[in-house]
Scaffold this motif. Sequence first.
Motif, PDB file in Angstrom:
ATOM      1  N   LYS A   1       0.820  -1.207   0.000  1.00  0.00           N
ATOM      2  CA  LYS A   1       0.000   0.000   0.000  1.00  0.00           C
ATOM      3  C   LYS A   1       0.857   1.262   0.000  1.00  0.00           C
ATOM      4  O   LYS A   1       0.494   2.283  -0.597  1.00  0.00           O
ATOM      5  N   HIS A   2       2.031   1.213   0.649  1.00  0.00           N
ATOM      6  CA  HIS A   2       2.869   2.407   0.804  1.00  0.00           C
ATOM      7  C   HIS A   2       4.226   2.214   0.134  1.00  0.00           C
ATOM      8  O   HIS A   2       5.246   2.679   0.647  1.00  0.00           O
ATOM      9  N   ARG A   3       4.244   1.555  -1.001  1.00  0.00           N
ATOM     10  CA  ARG A   3       5.498   1.238  -1.667  1.00  0.00           C
ATOM     11  C   ARG A   3       6.311   2.472  -2.018  1.00  0.00           C
ATOM     12  O   ARG A   3       7.535   2.450  -1.968  1.00  0.00           O
ATOM     13  N   GLN A   4       5.637   3.557  -2.357  1.00  0.00           N
ATOM     14  CA  GLN A   4       6.368   4.772  -2.741  1.00  0.00           C
ATOM     15  C   GLN A   4       7.162   5.354  -1.575  1.00  0.00           C
ATOM     16  O   GLN A   4       8.256   5.893  -1.767  1.00  0.00           O
TER      17      GLN A   4
ATOM     18  N   ILE B   1       8.137   3.468   1.112  1.00  0.00           N
ATOM     19  CA  ILE B   1       8.965   2.440   1.736  1.00  0.00           C
ATOM     20  C   ILE B   1      10.125   1.997   0.853  1.00  0.00           C
ATOM     21  O   ILE B   1      11.267   1.897   1.311  1.00  0.00           O
ATOM     22  N   LEU B   2       9.874   1.737  -0.420  1.00  0.00           N
ATOM     23  CA  LEU B   2      10.920   1.213  -1.290  1.00  0.00           C
ATOM     24  C   LEU B   2      11.928   2.297  -1.673  1.00  0.00           C
ATOM     25  O   LEU B   2      11.554   3.461  -1.858  1.00  0.00           O
TER      26      LEU B   2
ATOM     27  N   THR C   1      -3.980   7.007  12.727  1.00  0.00           N
ATOM     28  CA  THR C   1      -3.198   7.302  11.523  1.00  0.00           C
ATOM     29  C   THR C   1      -1.734   7.507  11.871  1.00  0.00           C
ATOM     30  O   THR C   1      -0.833   7.048  11.161  1.00  0.00           O
ATOM     31  N   GLN C   2      -1.485   8.169  12.988  1.00  0.00           N
ATOM     32  CA  GLN C   2      -0.116   8.444  13.418  1.00  0.00           C
ATOM     33  C   GLN C   2       0.633   7.128  13.691  1.00  0.00           C
ATOM     34  O   GLN C   2       1.801   6.974  13.316  1.00  0.00           O
TER      35      GLN C   2
ATOM     36  N   VAL D   1       4.791   3.028  11.508  1.00  0.00           N
ATOM     37  CA  VAL D   1       5.196   1.734  10.958  1.00  0.00           C
ATOM     38  C   VAL D   1       5.785   1.914   9.567  1.00  0.00           C
ATOM     39  O   VAL D   1       6.819   1.330   9.217  1.00  0.00           O
ATOM     40  N   VAL D   2       5.148   2.759   8.749  1.00  0.00           N
ATOM     41  CA  VAL D   2       5.639   3.031   7.393  1.00  0.00           C
ATOM     42  C   VAL D   2       7.039   3.643   7.453  1.00  0.00           C
ATOM     43  O   VAL D   2       7.934   3.260   6.684  1.00  0.00           O
ATOM     44  N   LYS D   3       7.251   4.583   8.367  1.00  0.00           N
ATOM     45  CA  LYS D   3       8.567   5.225   8.490  1.00  0.00           C
ATOM     46  C   LYS D   3       9.631   4.216   8.904  1.00  0.00           C
ATOM     47  O   LYS D   3      10.762   4.240   8.399  1.00  0.00           O
ATOM     48  N   GLN D   4       9.289   3.330   9.812  1.00  0.00           N
ATOM     49  CA  GLN D   4      10.243   2.301  10.232  1.00  0.00           C
ATOM     50  C   GLN D   4      10.623   1.391   9.069  1.00  0.00           C
ATOM     51  O   GLN D   4      11.808   1.080   8.862  1.00  0.00           O
TER      52      GLN D   4
END
Length: 436
Positions: free
Chosen positions: A287-290, A292-293, A418-419, A424-427
Amino acid sequence: MKQVVPLFEHECTSGFDWTHKDLLVLERLRQRAGAELLRPVVRGGRRELLATQHVGIFRLGNRTVQVLPKIYQSSETTDVAKRTLEATRNLLHMLQIADEVPVREQGLANLLKQDMDWFEILTRLFALHLREEWQRGASRGYQVIEDDLPTLKGKWRVAEQICRPGRDHLFSVAYDEFTADIPLNRIFRFVVERLWSGTQDSENRHILGELRQWMDEVTLLPSLTASAATPAVLTRLNRRLEPLLNLARLFLDGGTMQLATGDLSAFAFAFDMNRVFESFLAKIVRKHRQQILPPDMQDCDILSQTRGASLCLAKSGDKLVFRLKPDLAIRHDQTFRLLLDTKYKRLAPDVPGVGVAQADFNQMFAYAHRYDCPRVIMLYPQTADMPSAFWCEFALEGINGKTVIVATVDLRLDLSTTQGREQVVKQLSKVFQSKG
């Protein structure tokens, strides 16, 4: 009087005082599950139960042991009730993000205020959503019916008719019928029956009782396994029911068990947190590949273990053997750029090898070699057992330029916000881009 004993993974009860009958039931549960779900121990002269890595609900007579993962936020307090509430909420949201549970935040908040264990909450979510869908209209489809009728209907099975001359007053026919008795609803009906017999909540039993009546036209199968609850039973007309099907599969995979030994009844529902952890992280990465990758992997394919990322280590005759299935593979054309494997286990940063099991690291070495991949990531949960984040890189011997990264993802965040999910996405972004 019913007693609920809250417990967290790898922790021990305080004054459980198990009996010989409890031991018999625990042994039968172990045999059914193929693993030790709860371990009877003696500590300080007292008989206790030690939780293993299995998250679940275990009922022994009038006592229920509720085992939760250590994913609560209140590390500064010893308030068990608060920790239990936070861990339950996070577990349910992990299941939601992994598409295992259809959760609506307002409804979940109301359920968490009630005196219910998380199995009863899952049961309520399943029952409410299935009732809502059934009230909208049951999913139907055409099923081939074979029967002997006094009138000709559909296709006449002449060969079958000839083989049964004594029934020449009837036509042996096959015809299509638009019915609710389809594979999807048979799965739901089976799960409804299992939950109805397992729930101890009066409201759950009432809702499931209604569903049992409404689903009377659906065949009740004598047995069913999680392998039957696949997306293949869905059609484009009922694709919206996939989260409900996923929850049904969770109940089937959890292996709800009921046993009786004399006057002691037992019930157990446990599931593999490793699979939940894997699905949870895979969904977030997709969902958040942009975010994360790394930039040079934005155009890569993200492959799961069952879709294009499975290779074998060897061949025996004309058969491939020793199959490898990384949880996620990042691939561009036919080149693997990064592999990810999740391990819902505890690390030990202060010991050599940081507590990574030898077999697990051997598996990562095989990934790097067989996929010719420069980086393999092993992701572990950061729970209350490990208050600090961890990141470590191992350079592999014998295959130059390839590394294995061992890192943790903090699950003690509030995943209902949301926070918390953004953290998790930032990690993951930090781990995937190799920033220790």
